[in-house]
Design an enzyme around this catalytic site. Structure first.
Site, PDB file in Angstrom:
ATOM      1  CE  LYS A 159      -4.090   1.789   2.430  1.00 33.50           C
ATOM      2  NZ  LYS A 159      -4.911   2.052   1.253  1.00 33.50           N
TER       3      LYS A 159
HETATM    4  N1  PMP Z   1      -7.875  -1.646  -2.710  1.00 39.80           N
HETATM    5  C1  PMP Z   1      -7.308  -0.438  -2.643  1.00 39.80           C
HETATM    6  C2  PMP Z   1      -6.589   0.098  -3.837  1.00 39.80           C
HETATM    7  C3  PMP Z   1      -7.400   0.315  -1.470  1.00 39.80           C
HETATM    8  O1  PMP Z   1      -6.847   1.528  -1.389  1.00 39.80           O
HETATM    9  C4  PMP Z   1      -8.106  -0.211  -0.368  1.00 39.80           C
HETATM   10  C5  PMP Z   1      -8.253   0.602   0.890  1.00 39.80           C
HETATM   11  N2  PMP Z   1      -7.157   0.428   1.750  1.00 39.80           N
HETATM   12  C6  PMP Z   1      -8.664  -1.485  -0.483  1.00 39.80           C
HETATM   13  C7  PMP Z   1      -8.530  -2.169  -1.668  1.00 39.80           C
HETATM   14  C8  PMP Z   1      -9.393  -2.119   0.662  1.00 39.80           C
HETATM   15  O2  PMP Z   1      -8.494  -2.454   1.681  1.00 39.80           O
HETATM   16  P1  PMP Z   1      -8.926  -2.480   3.204  1.00 39.80           P
HETATM   17  O3  PMP Z   1     -10.164  -3.283   3.287  1.00 39.80           O
HETATM   18  O4  PMP Z   1      -7.784  -3.126   3.893  1.00 39.80           O
HETATM   19  O5  PMP Z   1      -9.127  -1.067   3.617  1.00 39.80           O
END
Ligand code: PMP
Length: 309
Positions: A159
Site C-alpha cells: 500500500k
Molecule cells: N484496494 C485499494 C486500492 C485500497 O486503497 C483499499 C483501501 N485500503 C482497499 C482495496 C481495501 O483495503 P482495506 O479493506 O484493507 O481497507
C-alpha cells in the site's frame, strides 16, 4: 469532504500540534511516491471506541515497507501504541487513522538509501466515504478506461503512495462522468478492483472476488467479508473474473476501510440485479456493522478497545 483537523498528530515518535506535523519539500516520498500508508477505522461500539483489526493493518504496513526495503524506525508494538495514543489524546470516539511512513529529505536521486524514514499518524473523524446513503442504497459505478498496475511493474500488495496515481486516474475519471466510483481492470482485461476498494460479485448463490494476483491490494475488509460469508454458509471463490460478469451479477459490492461494505446498484448504467442493495449484501453488512453495535459477537477478536492516554 474536507478534513476536520484534530489537536494532535503523532509525528516521528511524539504528539505534536496538528499544524506542526510538517515534511520538507525535498522529501523523496513527495517526489517519487515512496511512501507507504494505512487506513484504519475506530468504531464507537457497545464496548466504547474500538479499532477494527488494528494488528492486521500494522502488519500490512510493515509488509508494504518490506517490499520497498524501507526500515520503519519503530516496532509494530510502538506503532500500535501510537495509534491508541493519537485517538485517545484527540478525544475521538470514532475515527479514521492514517499512518504514513516515507523516505524523507536526503537526496534528489532515485535511490532512497540516504533518506531518513519519517513516520506520522493522524486521526480524524470521517463518515461514509462513498456518500451517506451509499451503504443502504448502493452506488453507481463504471469500468474505467484506465487499467490497474500490471504484474511485476508496481507491486499492488504494497500500500504505497505511488500506487494511488492509478487509483486517482480511475476515481477522477469516474466522477467526471457522474459515477461514484470506478473499477479498474487488470491489463489482461479481467476485473481487478475499485479505485480504493475490493470488489465482490454474487451470482447464483456464489460469491466471487479476484485473487491476490489480480493487481489488487489484498484488503482487510475483503478478508473480513470472506470470514462473514463462511459464517453465512455462502461460498466464496477467488478467481479471475471477466468484465461482463458485472452486467450479469445478481449482486455486486465493494469493500474497504473507508467504503466499508458498499452495494453497487449499477455498472456502466446497467442495473445490478434489481438495481438496489441485494439481500446477501444486506446480510453481510448486518454481520459486519453488528460487530460495532454489539448485535454480533466479536468471536475473532477483531475489535481492540482504544486505551486511555
Ligand atoms: N484496494 C485499494 C486500492 C485500497 O486503497 C483499499 C483501501 N485500503 C482497499 C482495496 C481495501 O483495503 P482495506 O479493506 O484493507 O481497507
Amino acid at each position: 469532504m474536507s478534513i476536520n483537523a484534530t489537536e494532535w498528530i503523532w509525528h516521528d515518535g511524539e504528539l505534536v500540534p496538528w499544524a506542526d506535523a510538517k515534511v520538507h519539500v525535498l522529501a523523496h516520498g513527495l517526489h517519487f511516491g515512496s511512501s507507504i500508508f494505512e487506513g484504519i477505522r475506530v468504531y464507537e461500539t457497545a464496548r466504547g471506541p474500538c479499532f477494527f483489526r488494528l494488528r492486521e493493518h500494522v502488519e500490512r504496513m510493515f509488509d508494504s515497507a518490506r517490499i520497498y526495503r524501507m526500515e520503519i524506525p519503530f516496532t509494530r508494538e510502538e506503532v500500535e501504541r501510537a495509534c491508541h495514543e493519537v485517538v485517545a489524546r484527540n478525544g475521538l470516539r470514532s475515527a479514521y487513522i492514517r499512518p504514513v511512513a516515507y523516505f524523507g529529505y536526503g537526496t534528489l536521486g532515485l535511490d532512497p538509501a540516504p533518506c531518513p524514514v519519517g513516520m506520522s499518524i493522524a486521526a480524524v473523524e470521517w463518515g461514509r466515504y462513498l456518500g451517506s446513503d451509499a451503504i443502504e442504497n448502493g452506488v453507481d459505478v463504471c469500468v474505467s478506461s484506465w487499467a490497474r498496475l500490471a504484474p511485476n511493474t508496481v507491486p499492488t500488495l504494497a500500500k504505497a503512495g505511488g500506487n494511488y496515481l492509478s487509483s486517482q486516474l480511475i476515481t477522477t475519471e469516474a466522477k467526471r462522468h457522474g459515477y461514484a466510483e470506478g473499477i479498474g481492470l487488470c491489463t489482461d482485461g479481467t476485473i481487478s478492483e475499485g479505485a480504493g476498494e475490493n470488489l465482490f460479485v454474487l451470482r447464483d448463490g456464489v460469491v466471487r472476488t479476484p485473487g491476490s494476483a489480480a493487481s489488487i491490494l489484498v484488503g482487510i475488509t475483503r478478508d473480513s467479508v470472506k470470514h462473514i460469508c463462511a459464517d453465512l454458509d455462502l461460498e466464496v471463490r477467488e478467481e479471475s473474473l471477466p468484465r461482463e460478469i458485472l452486467y450479469l451479477a445478481d449482486e455486486v459490492f465493494m469493500t474497504g476501510t473507508a467504503a466499508e461494505i458498499t452495494p453497487v446498484r449499477s455498472v456502466d448504467r446497467i442495473p445490478v440485479g434489481s438495481g438496489g442493495r441485494g439481500p446477501w449484501t444486506q446480510r453481510i453488512q448486518e454481520r459486519f456493522f453488528g460487530l460495532f453495535d454489539g448485535s454480533v459477537e466479536d468471536t475473532r477478536g477483531w475489535l481492540t478497545p482504544v486505551e486511555e492516554a
